[in-house]
Design a protein around this motif. Structure first.
Motif, PDB file in Angstrom:
ATOM      1  N   ALA A 124       0.836  -1.210   0.000  1.00 42.49           N
ATOM      2  CA  ALA A 124       0.000   0.000   0.000  1.00 42.49           C
ATOM      3  C   ALA A 124       0.868   1.257   0.000  1.00 42.49           C
ATOM      4  CB  ALA A 124      -0.932   0.000   1.199  1.00 42.49           C
ATOM      5  N   LEU A 125       1.954   1.247   0.768  1.00 44.97           N
ATOM      6  CA  LEU A 125       2.856   2.394   0.792  1.00 44.97           C
ATOM      7  C   LEU A 125       3.508   2.584  -0.575  1.00 44.97           C
ATOM      8  CD1 LEU A 125       4.234   4.644   2.366  1.00 44.97           C
ATOM      9  CD2 LEU A 125       5.975   2.990   3.080  1.00 44.97           C
ATOM     10  N   ALA A 126       3.953   1.476  -1.192  1.00 40.68           N
ATOM     11  CA  ALA A 126       4.537   1.568  -2.534  1.00 40.68           C
ATOM     12  C   ALA A 126       3.503   2.056  -3.536  1.00 40.68           C
ATOM     13  CB  ALA A 126       5.084   0.205  -2.949  1.00 40.68           C
ATOM     14  N   SER A 127       2.263   1.612  -3.380  1.00 39.61           N
ATOM     15  CA  SER A 127       1.184   2.065  -4.255  1.00 39.61           C
ATOM     16  C   SER A 127       0.961   3.565  -4.113  1.00 39.61           C
ATOM     17  CB  SER A 127      -0.106   1.313  -3.919  1.00 39.61           C
ATOM     18  OG  SER A 127      -1.201   1.835  -4.611  1.00 39.61           O
ATOM     19  N   LEU A 128       1.009   4.042  -2.887  1.00 41.12           N
ATOM     20  CA  LEU A 128       0.844   5.477  -2.645  1.00 41.12           C
ATOM     21  C   LEU A 128       1.934   6.265  -3.368  1.00 41.12           C
ATOM     22  CD1 LEU A 128      -0.139   6.988   0.752  1.00 41.12           C
ATOM     23  CD2 LEU A 128       1.718   8.015  -0.539  1.00 41.12           C
ATOM     24  N   LEU A 129       3.180   5.794  -3.272  1.00 41.25           N
ATOM     25  CA  LEU A 129       4.290   6.487  -3.924  1.00 41.25           C
ATOM     26  C   LEU A 129       4.180   6.406  -5.443  1.00 41.25           C
ATOM     27  CD1 LEU A 129       7.217   5.345  -1.595  1.00 41.25           C
ATOM     28  CD2 LEU A 129       6.056   7.552  -1.609  1.00 41.25           C
ATOM     29  N   LEU A 130       3.710   5.272  -5.954  1.00 42.84           N
ATOM     30  CA  LEU A 130       3.504   5.153  -7.395  1.00 42.84           C
ATOM     31  C   LEU A 130       2.472   6.167  -7.883  1.00 42.84           C
ATOM     32  CD1 LEU A 130       3.510   1.276  -7.965  1.00 42.84           C
ATOM     33  CD2 LEU A 130       5.197   2.920  -8.806  1.00 42.84           C
ATOM     34  N   ASN A 131       1.413   6.358  -7.114  1.00 39.61           N
ATOM     35  CA  ASN A 131       0.384   7.320  -7.512  1.00 39.61           C
ATOM     36  C   ASN A 131       0.912   8.753  -7.473  1.00 39.61           C
ATOM     37  OD1 ASN A 131      -2.374   6.095  -8.098  1.00 39.61           O
ATOM     38  ND2 ASN A 131      -1.785   4.968  -6.268  1.00 39.61           N
ATOM     39  N   VAL A 132       1.772   9.062  -6.529  1.00 37.80           N
ATOM     40  CA  VAL A 132       2.405  10.383  -6.512  1.00 37.80           C
ATOM     41  C   VAL A 132       3.262  10.557  -7.766  1.00 37.80           C
ATOM     42  CG1 VAL A 132       4.081  11.844  -5.327  1.00 37.80           C
ATOM     43  CG2 VAL A 132       2.347  10.615  -4.007  1.00 37.80           C
ATOM     44  N   SER A 133       4.031   9.531  -8.120  1.00 41.29           N
ATOM     45  CA  SER A 133       4.873   9.601  -9.315  1.00 41.29           C
ATOM     46  C   SER A 133       4.031   9.779 -10.571  1.00 41.29           C
ATOM     47  CB  SER A 133       5.717   8.326  -9.438  1.00 41.29           C
ATOM     48  OG  SER A 133       6.545   8.149  -8.314  1.00 41.29           O
ATOM     49  N   LEU A 134       2.926   9.046 -10.652  1.00 43.15           N
ATOM     50  CA  LEU A 134       2.050   9.172 -11.813  1.00 43.15           C
ATOM     51  C   LEU A 134       1.479  10.582 -11.922  1.00 43.15           C
ATOM     52  CD1 LEU A 134       0.180   5.748 -11.581  1.00 43.15           C
ATOM     53  CD2 LEU A 134       1.856   6.428 -13.302  1.00 43.15           C
ATOM     54  N   MET A 135       1.169  11.179 -10.783  1.00 42.07           N
ATOM     55  CA  MET A 135       0.654  12.553 -10.792  1.00 42.07           C
ATOM     56  C   MET A 135       1.709  13.516 -11.328  1.00 42.07           C
ATOM     57  SD  MET A 135      -1.705  14.770 -10.180  1.00 42.07           S
ATOM     58  CE  MET A 135      -2.912  14.134  -9.004  1.00 42.07           C
ATOM     59  N   LEU A 136       2.947  13.392 -10.850  1.00 43.49           N
ATOM     60  CA  LEU A 136       3.996  14.313 -11.265  1.00 43.49           C
ATOM     61  C   LEU A 136       4.236  14.264 -12.766  1.00 43.49           C
ATOM     62  CD1 LEU A 136       6.645  13.827  -8.418  1.00 43.49           C
ATOM     63  CD2 LEU A 136       4.928  15.625  -8.646  1.00 43.49           C
ATOM     64  N   VAL A 137       4.103  13.075 -13.354  1.00 46.49           N
ATOM     65  CA  VAL A 137       4.407  12.921 -14.778  1.00 46.49           C
ATOM     66  C   VAL A 137       3.170  13.122 -15.646  1.00 46.49           C
ATOM     67  CG1 VAL A 137       5.325  11.374 -16.542  1.00 46.49           C
ATOM     68  CG2 VAL A 137       6.309  11.359 -14.238  1.00 46.49           C
ATOM     69  N   PHE A 138       2.076  12.451 -15.313  1.00 48.19           N
ATOM     70  CA  PHE A 138       0.929  12.403 -16.213  1.00 48.19           C
ATOM     71  C   PHE A 138      -0.292  13.177 -15.731  1.00 48.19           C
ATOM     72  CE2 PHE A 138       3.231   8.315 -16.646  1.00 48.19           C
ATOM     73  CZ  PHE A 138       3.610   8.422 -17.978  1.00 48.19           C
ATOM     74  N   GLY A 139      -0.215  13.801 -14.559  1.00 49.55           N
ATOM     75  CA  GLY A 139      -1.399  14.402 -13.958  1.00 49.55           C
ATOM     76  C   GLY A 139      -2.088  15.448 -14.815  1.00 49.55           C
ATOM     77  N   TRP A 140      -1.361  16.109 -15.713  1.00 46.72           N
ATOM     78  CA  TRP A 140      -1.945  17.175 -16.544  1.00 46.72           C
ATOM     79  C   TRP A 140      -2.759  16.634 -17.702  1.00 46.72           C
ATOM     80  CZ3 TRP A 140      -0.626  18.174 -21.770  1.00 46.72           C
ATOM     81  CH2 TRP A 140       0.414  17.384 -22.284  1.00 46.72           C
ATOM     82  N   MET A 141      -2.644  15.344 -18.003  1.00 48.15           N
ATOM     83  CA  MET A 141      -3.231  14.792 -19.209  1.00 48.15           C
ATOM     84  C   MET A 141      -4.650  14.289 -18.956  1.00 48.15           C
ATOM     85  SD  MET A 141       0.134  12.719 -20.581  1.00 48.15           S
ATOM     86  CE  MET A 141      -0.349  12.660 -22.309  1.00 48.15           C
ATOM     87  N   GLY A 142      -5.479  14.326 -19.989  1.00 41.75           N
ATOM     88  CA  GLY A 142      -6.839  13.807 -19.874  1.00 41.75           C
ATOM     89  C   GLY A 142      -7.813  14.664 -20.637  1.00 41.75           C
ATOM     90  N   SER A 143      -8.436  14.080 -21.640  1.00 43.69           N
ATOM     91  CA  SER A 143      -9.261  14.875 -22.556  1.00 43.69           C
ATOM     92  C   SER A 143     -10.712  15.012 -22.102  1.00 43.69           C
ATOM     93  CB  SER A 143      -9.242  14.231 -23.944  1.00 43.69           C
ATOM     94  OG  SER A 143      -9.730  12.899 -23.884  1.00 43.69           O
ATOM     95  N   THR A 144     -11.153  14.246 -21.099  1.00 45.52           N
ATOM     96  CA  THR A 144     -12.561  14.294 -20.715  1.00 45.52           C
ATOM     97  C   THR A 144     -12.735  14.777 -19.280  1.00 45.52           C
ATOM     98  OG1 THR A 144     -12.441  11.917 -20.212  1.00 45.52           O
ATOM     99  CG2 THR A 144     -13.265  12.539 -22.377  1.00 45.52           C
ATOM    100  N   CYS A 145     -12.417  13.942 -18.318  1.00 44.73           N
ATOM    101  CA  CYS A 145     -12.686  14.273 -16.913  1.00 44.73           C
ATOM    102  C   CYS A 145     -11.390  14.327 -16.104  1.00 44.73           C
ATOM    103  CB  CYS A 145     -13.635  13.248 -16.311  1.00 44.73           C
ATOM    104  SG  CYS A 145     -15.244  13.170 -17.112  1.00 44.73           S
ATOM    105  N   LEU A 146     -10.397  15.051 -16.616  1.00 42.41           N
ATOM    106  CA  LEU A 146      -9.103  15.131 -15.932  1.00 42.41           C
ATOM    107  C   LEU A 146      -8.632  13.726 -15.586  1.00 42.41           C
ATOM    108  CD1 LEU A 146      -9.867  18.086 -13.480  1.00 42.41           C
ATOM    109  CD2 LEU A 146      -9.285  18.186 -15.899  1.00 42.41           C
ATOM    110  N   ASP A 147      -8.562  12.866 -16.591  1.00 45.43           N
ATOM    111  CA  ASP A 147      -8.411  11.426 -16.401  1.00 45.43           C
ATOM    112  C   ASP A 147      -7.249  11.044 -15.482  1.00 45.43           C
ATOM    113  OD1 ASP A 147     -10.322  11.667 -18.333  1.00 45.43           O
ATOM    114  OD2 ASP A 147      -9.107  10.862 -19.955  1.00 45.43           O
ATOM    115  N   GLU A 148      -6.034  11.500 -15.834  1.00 48.37           N
ATOM    116  CA  GLU A 148      -4.859  11.051 -15.093  1.00 48.37           C
ATOM    117  C   GLU A 148      -4.824  11.642 -13.686  1.00 48.37           C
ATOM    118  OE1 GLU A 148      -3.097   8.752 -16.248  1.00 48.37           O
ATOM    119  OE2 GLU A 148      -3.714   8.742 -18.349  1.00 48.37           O
ATOM    120  N   TRP A 149      -5.254  12.888 -13.540  1.00 51.33           N
ATOM    121  CA  TRP A 149      -5.311  13.489 -12.207  1.00 51.33           C
ATOM    122  C   TRP A 149      -6.288  12.719 -11.321  1.00 51.33           C
ATOM    123  CZ3 TRP A 149      -9.306  15.577  -9.374  1.00 51.33           C
ATOM    124  CH2 TRP A 149      -8.946  16.277  -8.219  1.00 51.33           C
TER     125      TRP A 149
END
Length: 367
Positions: A124-149
Motif C-alpha cells: 500500500a505504501l509503494a502504491s501510494l508512492l507510485l500514484n504520486v509519481s504518476l501525478m507528477l508525470v501524467f497528472g496534466w493529461m486527460g481529454s474528458t474528466c481530468l483522467d490522469e489526475w
C-alpha cells in the motif's frame, strides 16, 4: 473484572475493529491492486504482436513503435518539477530501458501484493508512492474528466486506506501470521504485512495521511488546473497543440533554423504545419514557404532530439510537416528563392497550422 481481563478484552475489541476495517476496504484493495497488475501484465504478457514472424511484447521492445516510454515523451510538456531529470533520462537509452522494467516490475509486485494481501501495508505504501509519481508525470493529461489526475488522487486515497487497515483475515499476511510465530512476535512486521497496530499509531497515521491526501488533491488541482483560488486555467493545454520556437538563426538570404517543441496538446494527434512565413519589420512578407516546400524538407533538415522509433517526432507529410506532443527538433528551412537579401531589423517568423492556428517568435537580423 481484573485489570488483565479488561486489557485482554480491549485488545480483542481493537483486533476486531482492525479486522473490520480491513474487510471494509477489501474491495478497494483488490481494485487498486488489479489496476497496477493490469498495467504491468499488459506489457509483459498480453500485448504481443508478430514482427517478422516473431512474437514481441511490443510495449517492452525498445525497437518497437509501441514501446511504453513513448508515453513519457508525450507527457514531458506538463511534467511537474521533475521535467529536467526526465529529459536527461530520455537521452540515455540504457537507462530508459532499465527504468521501464523497474516501473513495470514495481507495478506487478505491488499489484499482486494488494490483490492477494501479501506484505499488504508495504504494498500500500509503494502504491501510494507510485500514484504520486504518476501525478507528477501524467497528472496534466486527460481529454474528458481530468483522467490522469483523477486516477492519481483516487489511487492515493485508496492506498492510504489500505495502509491503515492492512490485509485483514482474508489475506496471505493472515495465513503467514497464523503459521509463523516469527511474524507474530515482532512488532515491526505489522507495519509491513498486516495485523494490529497500536490505537494511537492508527489515529496519528490516519490523520497524517488524511492531511497529506487533502494537500495532494487540492494542491495538484490548483497547480495543474486552477479553479481553487483562481479561474480555471490549465497549466498545459491537453486539448490544443502549441509549438514553441526558440534559438532562431536567420541568414541574409532568408534561410532560417530554429528549435521547435510541441509543448502542449493531446498525444493522440499531432500539430500539422502547412506553411511558414517571415514577416518584415514593416509588416510585409519577406519570405514564405508553402506546404509543398515544407513537405520536401530533407531528413537532415529535421534533427529530432529523440531519434528513437517510439518517440515523438517532427516529420514531413504530403503537405507540410507535423510534430507530436513532446517532440523536439532543430528545423532548418532553406532560402525560399535565390537572390533574397534581408535588411537588418526585427522579423517575426510564423508557422501556420492546418486548423488556422499560428505559432510565432521574433528574430533579430543584424546584417
Amino acid at each position: 473484572m481484573t485489570a488483565t481481563a479488561q486489557a485482554d478484552g480491549q485488545k480483542q475489541a481493537w483486533a476486531a475493529c482492525i479486522s473490520t476495517m480491513a474487510l471494509a476496504v477489501l474491495g478497494v484493495r483488490f481494485v487498486q491492486g488489479f489496476i497496477f497488475w493490469g498495467g504491468a501484465s499488459r506489457r509483459m504478457f498480453y500485448d504481443y504482436q508478430e514482427i517478422a514472424g516473431v512474437d514481441h511484447a511490443v510495449k517492452l521492445d525498445f525497437e518497437a513503435a509501441g514501446f511504453v516510454a513513448n508515453k513519457m515523451v508525450h507527457a514531458l510538456p506538463g511534467v511537474l518539477w521533475i521535467g529536467g531529470p526526465i529529459e536527461w533520462l530520455m537521452t540515455k537509452p540504457d537507462l530508459i530501458y532499465l527504468s521501464v522494467w523497474f516501473w513495470t516490475l514495481a507495478e506487478l509486485f505491488v499489484g499482486l501484493g494488494l490483490v492477494f494481501g501479501l506484505l499488504s501495508r508495504a504494498a500500500a505504501l509503494a502504491s501510494l508512492l507510485l500514484n504520486v509519481s504518476l501525478m507528477l508525470v501524467f497528472g496534466w493529461m486527460g481529454s474528458t474528466c481530468l483522467d490522469e489526475w483523477t486516477m492519481a488522487v483516487s489511487g492515493f486515497a485508496m492506498s492510504a486506506a489500505i495502509f491503515v487497515a492492512g490485509g485483514g483475515s482474508l489475506s496471505l499476511d493472515a495465513l503467514l501470521q497464523n503459521r509463523s510465530g516469527w511474524l507474530a512476535d515482532r512488532g515491526w512486521t505489522a507495519w509491513a504485512f498486516s495485523g494490529e497496530l497500536p490505537p494511537a499509531s492508527v489515529r496519528r497515521v490516519s490523520l497524517v495521511l488524511a492531511v497529506l491526501g487533502a494537500i495532494f488533491t487540492v494542491g495538484t488541482y490548483h497547480v495543474l488546473f486552477g479553479a481553487v483560488v483562481s479561474p480555471l486555467h490549465p497549466r498545459v493545454s491537453y486539448h490544443n497543440h502549441h509549438i514553441s520556437l526558440t534559438n532562431i538563426a536567420l541568414s541574409a538570404d532568408a534561410a532560417i533554423a530554429m528549435d521547435a517543441y510541441v509543448d502542449a496538446g493531446p498525444d493522440t494527434g499531432a500539430a500539422y504545419v502547412i506553411a511558414a512565413r517571415l514577416v518584415a519589420p514593416d509588416g510585409s512578407t519577406a519570405a514564405r514557404w508553402d506546404g509543398e516546400t515544407l513537405a520536401g524538407l530533407a531528413p537532415s533538415d529535421i534533427a529530432n532530439a529523440y531519434p528513437y522509433v517510439w518517440a515523438s517526432h517532427f516529420k514531413t507529410q504530403k503537405i507540410g510537416f507535423s510534430g507530436k506532443t513532446g517532440g523536439r527538433a532543430r528545423l532548418s528551412l532553406p532560402a525560399p528563392h535565390a537572390g533574397a537579401a534581408l535588411a537588418p531589423g526585427t522579423y517575426e517568423f510564423v508557422l501556420e497550422a492546418i486548423n488556422g492556428d499560428e505559432w510565432s517568435a521574433t528574430v533579430t537580423f543584424s546584417g
